[in-house]
Design an enzyme around this catalytic site. Structure first.
Site, PDB file in Angstrom:
ATOM      1  N   SER A  51       0.813  -1.213   0.000  1.00  0.00           N
ATOM      2  CA  SER A  51       0.000   0.000   0.000  1.00  0.00           C
ATOM      3  C   SER A  51       0.848   1.264   0.000  1.00  0.00           C
ATOM      4  O   SER A  51       0.316   2.366  -0.195  1.00  0.00           O
ATOM      5  CB  SER A  51      -0.949   0.012   1.202  1.00  0.00           C
ATOM      6  OG  SER A  51      -0.234   0.037   2.420  1.00  0.00           O
ATOM      7  N   HIS A  52       2.160   1.126   0.216  1.00  0.00           N
ATOM      8  CA  HIS A  52       3.058   2.276   0.179  1.00  0.00           C
ATOM      9  C   HIS A  52       4.138   2.125  -0.890  1.00  0.00           C
ATOM     10  O   HIS A  52       5.108   2.877  -0.898  1.00  0.00           O
ATOM     11  CB  HIS A  52       3.706   2.476   1.555  1.00  0.00           C
ATOM     12  CG  HIS A  52       2.748   2.974   2.582  1.00  0.00           C
ATOM     13  ND1 HIS A  52       1.933   2.125   3.295  1.00  0.00           N
ATOM     14  CD2 HIS A  52       2.445   4.220   3.004  1.00  0.00           C
ATOM     15  CE1 HIS A  52       1.182   2.834   4.121  1.00  0.00           C
ATOM     16  NE2 HIS A  52       1.466   4.099   3.959  1.00  0.00           N
ATOM     17  N   GLU A  76      -4.485   0.714   2.668  1.00  0.00           N
ATOM     18  CA  GLU A  76      -4.901  -0.686   2.698  1.00  0.00           C
ATOM     19  C   GLU A  76      -6.373  -0.823   2.335  1.00  0.00           C
ATOM     20  O   GLU A  76      -6.769  -1.785   1.664  1.00  0.00           O
ATOM     21  CB  GLU A  76      -4.631  -1.275   4.082  1.00  0.00           C
ATOM     22  CG  GLU A  76      -3.147  -1.391   4.409  1.00  0.00           C
ATOM     23  CD  GLU A  76      -2.903  -1.833   5.840  1.00  0.00           C
ATOM     24  OE1 GLU A  76      -3.845  -1.730   6.657  1.00  0.00           O
ATOM     25  OE2 GLU A  76      -1.783  -2.273   6.139  1.00  0.00           O
TER      26      GLU A  76
END
Length: 332
Positions: A46-47, A187
């Site tokens: 998610s990053h 997320e």
């Protein structure tokens, strides 16, 4: 979900090309691309590349300074402020962290406040870097409102993550990085993209009802804090540390200022480092390891950070969402 395997070198290249295409010089593109690649390497999807379209959007809108040159300013012998020059946070972190390490190694305690940056990355990068220098690291940052305080149905807090890292000599550090919301918004967005539900009660829909549908949370709904009022209190603390103490924007102020281009909002970050060698004494590592041995002797327990460090050992390709790769390719 369709995926495509990409070597980590290709992950970096894809991010770097997208950023330089839209104005970043080598320093800015390298810092962000390295951070994104490390996230993919460690399984923090998610990053990772997921953030690149947002980074590019903020470059297109000219909100972010693509050629930023952050500067360090010593406020006291223990406190350093980095003016991020309105660039991306990884650039300011690269400039400020070495000075924080030197200060803390000398004085035992050091604080780094980062202002005028746009933060879109995980926090474990900076706390783990401190731990790799035998320092304890604590970091937190605020963001635009997406989380309701306990008892409320409207957002006031950002997801307001906090990271903590404890060094271990000749071993990987113990490190966690967690949102003070039930889940990080990234997320939730990944779950929505991939068609997955989230745990019931992760957030509320636009009518203020609990839901397990990530689309309803991300589009008109609101996240909740973990642990009800306990998480809410920690989220409040982070607002005060990362905005009030740093002297940058609270979440509600970031919302008012942001142009909503889909990229990171402006804000600050609070980082504290502590030297266990100077504060606890020479046997700090051996003493702490006795505690970690007790933890890991319990069935089902793993130390925070172990999953990421295990992922890191694998130097092979990572399976990246093919739609995301196509989207980034279209930006080149």
């Amino acid at each position: 979900m369709d995926t495509i395997p990409l070597e980590l070198e290709k992950v970096y290249d894809l991010a770097y090309k997208a950023l330089t295409k839209h104005g970043c010089d080598d320093l800015n593109a390298d810092c962000v691309s390295t951070t994104v690649t490390h996230a993919e390497r460690d399984g923090s999807v998610s990053h990772g590349l997921f953030r690149i379209p947002g980074y590019v959007a903020s470059l297109k809108s000219k909100k972010v300074n693509a050629v930023s040159r952050p500067t360090n300013n010593y406020l006291t012998q223990n406190a350093i402020r980095v003016d991020g020059d309105y660039g991306f946070a990884p650039v300011a972190i690269k400039v400020g962290l070495p000075e924080l390490i030197k200060t803390t190694s000398k004085h035992g305690v050091g604080v780094l406040t980062i202002t005028n940056t746009h933060h879109f990355a995980a926090l474990w990068h900076e706390t783990e870097a401190l731990a790799e220098n035998n320092l304890i690291g604590i970091a937190c940052t605020a963001y635009k409102p997406s989380v309701a305080p306990a008892g409320a149905k409207k957002p006031l807090f950002g997801t307001n993550p906090i990271s903590f890292a404890w060094p271990r000599k000749n071993n990987t550090p113990v490190v966690y990085d967690m949102a003070t919301s039930t889940m990080a918004m990234g997320e939730v967005q990944v779950a929505a993209r991939d068609g997955h539900k989230v745990p019931f009660g992760t957030g509320l829909n636009k009518d203020g009802e609990k839901t397990d549908d990530p689309n309803q949370i991300a589009n008109g709904g609101v996240l909740l804090t973990f642990g009800d009022y306990k998480g809410s209190a920690i989220a409040m603390m982070i607002e005060l540390l990362a905005a009030g103490l740093v002297g940058d924007l609270f979440s509600f102020e970031a919302k008012k200022e942001d142009n909503n281009d889909g990229g990171p909002a402006r804000g600050g970050e609070f980082i504290m480092a502590l030297s266990p060698e100077l504060i606890a004494g020479k046997n700090w590592n051996e003493h702490a390891n006795k505690f970690f041995d007790q933890m890991t002797s319990l069935d089902g327990v793993r130390l925070p950070g172990q999953r990421r460090h295990k992922n890191r050992i694998d130097t092979g390709p990572r399976n990246i969402n093919s739609g995301l790769v196509d989207k980034i390719q279209s930006l080149l």
